[in-house]
Design a protein around this motif. Structure first.
Motif, PDB file in Angstrom:
ATOM      1  N   GLY A  46       7.357  -0.875   1.885  1.00  0.00           N
ATOM      2  CA  GLY A  46       7.894  -1.295   0.601  1.00  0.00           C
ATOM      3  C   GLY A  46       7.904  -0.126  -0.366  1.00  0.00           C
ATOM      4  N   PRO A  47       8.273  -0.323  -1.635  1.00  0.00           N
ATOM      5  CA  PRO A  47       8.667  -1.614  -2.205  1.00  0.00           C
ATOM      6  C   PRO A  47      10.112  -1.976  -1.854  1.00  0.00           C
ATOM      7  CG  PRO A  47       8.787   0.103  -3.873  1.00  0.00           C
ATOM      8  CD  PRO A  47       8.251   0.760  -2.623  1.00  0.00           C
ATOM      9  N   GLY A  48      10.503  -3.180  -2.230  1.00  0.00           N
ATOM     10  CA  GLY A  48      11.888  -3.590  -2.075  1.00  0.00           C
ATOM     11  C   GLY A  48      12.241  -4.163  -0.714  1.00  0.00           C
ATOM     12  N   THR A  89      13.046  -6.850   1.934  1.00  0.00           N
ATOM     13  CA  THR A  89      13.543  -8.223   1.854  1.00  0.00           C
ATOM     14  C   THR A  89      13.339  -8.950   3.189  1.00  0.00           C
ATOM     15  OG1 THR A  89      15.728  -7.632   2.688  1.00  0.00           O
ATOM     16  CG2 THR A  89      15.395  -7.447   0.294  1.00  0.00           C
ATOM     17  N   ASP A 111      15.510  -7.497   5.812  1.00  0.00           N
ATOM     18  CA  ASP A 111      14.931  -6.279   6.419  1.00  0.00           C
ATOM     19  C   ASP A 111      13.916  -6.669   7.488  1.00  0.00           C
ATOM     20  OD1 ASP A 111      16.296  -4.705   4.547  1.00  0.00           O
ATOM     21  OD2 ASP A 111      14.625  -4.746   3.119  1.00  0.00           O
ATOM     22  N   ARG A 163       6.767  -9.806   1.589  1.00  0.00           N
ATOM     23  CA  ARG A 163       5.783  -9.761   0.503  1.00  0.00           C
ATOM     24  C   ARG A 163       4.601  -8.879   0.900  1.00  0.00           C
ATOM     25  NH1 ARG A 163       3.761 -12.819  -4.215  1.00  0.00           N
ATOM     26  NH2 ARG A 163       5.479 -14.259  -4.003  1.00  0.00           N
ATOM     27  N   ASN A 176       5.553  -5.292   0.654  1.00  0.00           N
ATOM     28  CA  ASN A 176       5.646  -4.869  -0.746  1.00  0.00           C
ATOM     29  C   ASN A 176       4.268  -4.770  -1.403  1.00  0.00           C
ATOM     30  OD1 ASN A 176       8.416  -4.624  -0.506  1.00  0.00           O
ATOM     31  ND2 ASN A 176       8.769  -6.770  -1.054  1.00  0.00           N
ATOM     32  N   SER A 184       2.556  -1.620  -0.084  1.00  0.00           N
ATOM     33  CA  SER A 184       3.147  -0.373  -0.574  1.00  0.00           C
ATOM     34  C   SER A 184       2.465   0.098  -1.861  1.00  0.00           C
ATOM     35  CB  SER A 184       4.652  -0.538  -0.803  1.00  0.00           C
ATOM     36  OG  SER A 184       4.900  -1.279  -1.972  1.00  0.00           O
TER      37      SER A 184
END
Ligand code: OOG
Ligand code: MG
Length: 261
Positions: free
Chosen positions: A119-121, A123, A126, A211, A214, A217
Motif C-alpha cells: 500500500g497505500p492505495g 484496492t 488489485d 485494508r 494499506n 504500509s
C-alpha cells in the motif's frame, strides 16, 4: 511510549498466553491511556519475542471486519495480527481444550497471493488480480482477557486473540467463486450455530486484504506472496467445548473441520 512499558505490556499478554490464564485488560488499570498506535508497538514487541523464542509467522490475520464481530465484541474497527506456526491445526484433527483459556471458533475466508502487495492505495481489484487462490478456513480465538472483554488497543496488544487456525485444503482460483455471495454455515455436532456470507467482511473479503496492505504500509510493510491470509470472521464467534465436531461449510468453496477433545 517508553521502551520498558512496551516490554512490560508485551510480557503481560505473552505470559498470559503461555500460562493459559486470564488477565484484566490493560486499559482497566495497568495503562488506561494505551492508544491504538501504542498497542501496535506492544504487538510488534510481542511478535519479536515469539520470533526470538523460535516461533515462525505463518501469515497475517485481519479481525473485526464484519458487523457480526463488531457487535459481538463491542469494538468498531478492523485490526490485524499474526498466526504463528504453533497455532496451526490440521484439517480434520483434534485440539485439546486444555491448551486454551476459553476458545471460540469463527469461519473465515483465506487468501494466498502470488505476488506481494504494497500500500497505500491497494484496492480489492488489485487484491483479486494478485490472488493465487482462496480457501475455506476457521480461526480459533482465545482472548487472554477476562470474559473476552477488551477495547481495540487491548486486543491489538494481545495479537488480536490469535490462538489457532485451520486452513482448508480445498483451493479455488479467485475467479472461480463470487466471494461476496459465498454462503457459510458453522455447525457444531451437526447443528448450525452461525451463518453468513462473504459480503459480511467489508462488503467483499478482498477488501479486507486491501485494508491489510494499506494498514501495513503505514509501517513500511507489505502483504507477502505465499502466506495464508485470514480475512476475519464472517459470523459471531462460537464457544468451544470438549466433544465438539466443528465444521464450516462454504458454497462453492468446500468445507473444513476439526474436533475438540
Ligand atoms: C478479536 C479477534 C477478531 C476476527 O476475525 O474478527 C478476529 C476477538 O474477537 O477476540 O479475529
Ligand atoms: Mg478471526
Amino acid at each position: 511510549m517508553d521502551k520498558h512499558l512496551i516490554k512490560e505490556l508485551a510480557d503481560y499478554t505473552h505470559n498470559a498466553e503461555k500460562e493459559k490464564r486470564e488477565i484484566i485488560k490493560i486499559t482497566a488499570e495497568l495503562y488506561p491511556e494505551l492508544s491504538i498506535e501504542d498497542a501496535y508497538m506492544v504487538q510488534e514487541e510481542l511478535v519479536k519475542q515469539k520470533l526470538e523464542e523460535g516461533s515462525k509467522i505463518i501469515g497475517p490475520k485481519m479481525g473485526i471486519t464484519s458487523e457480526a464481530k463488531m457487535k459481538q465484541m463491542n469494538v468498531d474497527n478492523p485490526i490485524y495480527g499474526y498466526i504463528f506456526d504453533y497455532m496451526v491445526v490440521n484439517e480434520g484433527e483434534s485440539i485439546s481444550i486444555d491448551d486454551y483459556i476459553h476458545p471460540k471458533v469463527e469461519p473465515e475466508i483465506g487468501f494466498v497471493l502470488s505476488r506481494d502487495l504494497e500500500g497505500p492505495g491497494v484496492t480489492a481489484l488489485d487484491v483479486l488480480r494478485a490472488t493465487e487462490y482462496v480457501f475455506p478456513a476457521m480461526e480459533i480465538i482465545d482472548s487472554r482477557y477476562e470474559n473476552f472483554n477488551f477495547t481495540l488497543p487491548d486486543v491489538i496488544a494481545d495479537n488480536t486473540s490469535a490462538a489457532g487456525a485451520v486452513f482448508g485444503t480445498s483451493l479455488k482460483r479467485p475467479d472461480a467463486v463470487e466471494l461476496d455471495v459465498v454462503g457459510v454455515t458453522l455447525s457444531i455436532n451437526g447443528e448450525i450455530q452461525a451463518l453468513g456470507a462473504g459480503a459480511a467482511v467489508l462488503g467483499h473479503p478482498a477488501n479486507s486484504v486491501a485494508r491489510l496492505a494499506n494498514m501495513l504500509s503505514e509501517k513500511g510493510e507489505k502483504v507477502k506472496a505465499g502466506q495464508p491470509i485470514l480475512t476475519g470472521g464472517l459470523t459471531a464467534a462460537v464457544p468451544l467445548s470438549p466433544g465438539d465436531f466443528v465444521n464450516a461449510k462454504y458454497g462453492g468453496l468446500g468445507d473444513v473441520s476439526f474436533f475438540v477433545k
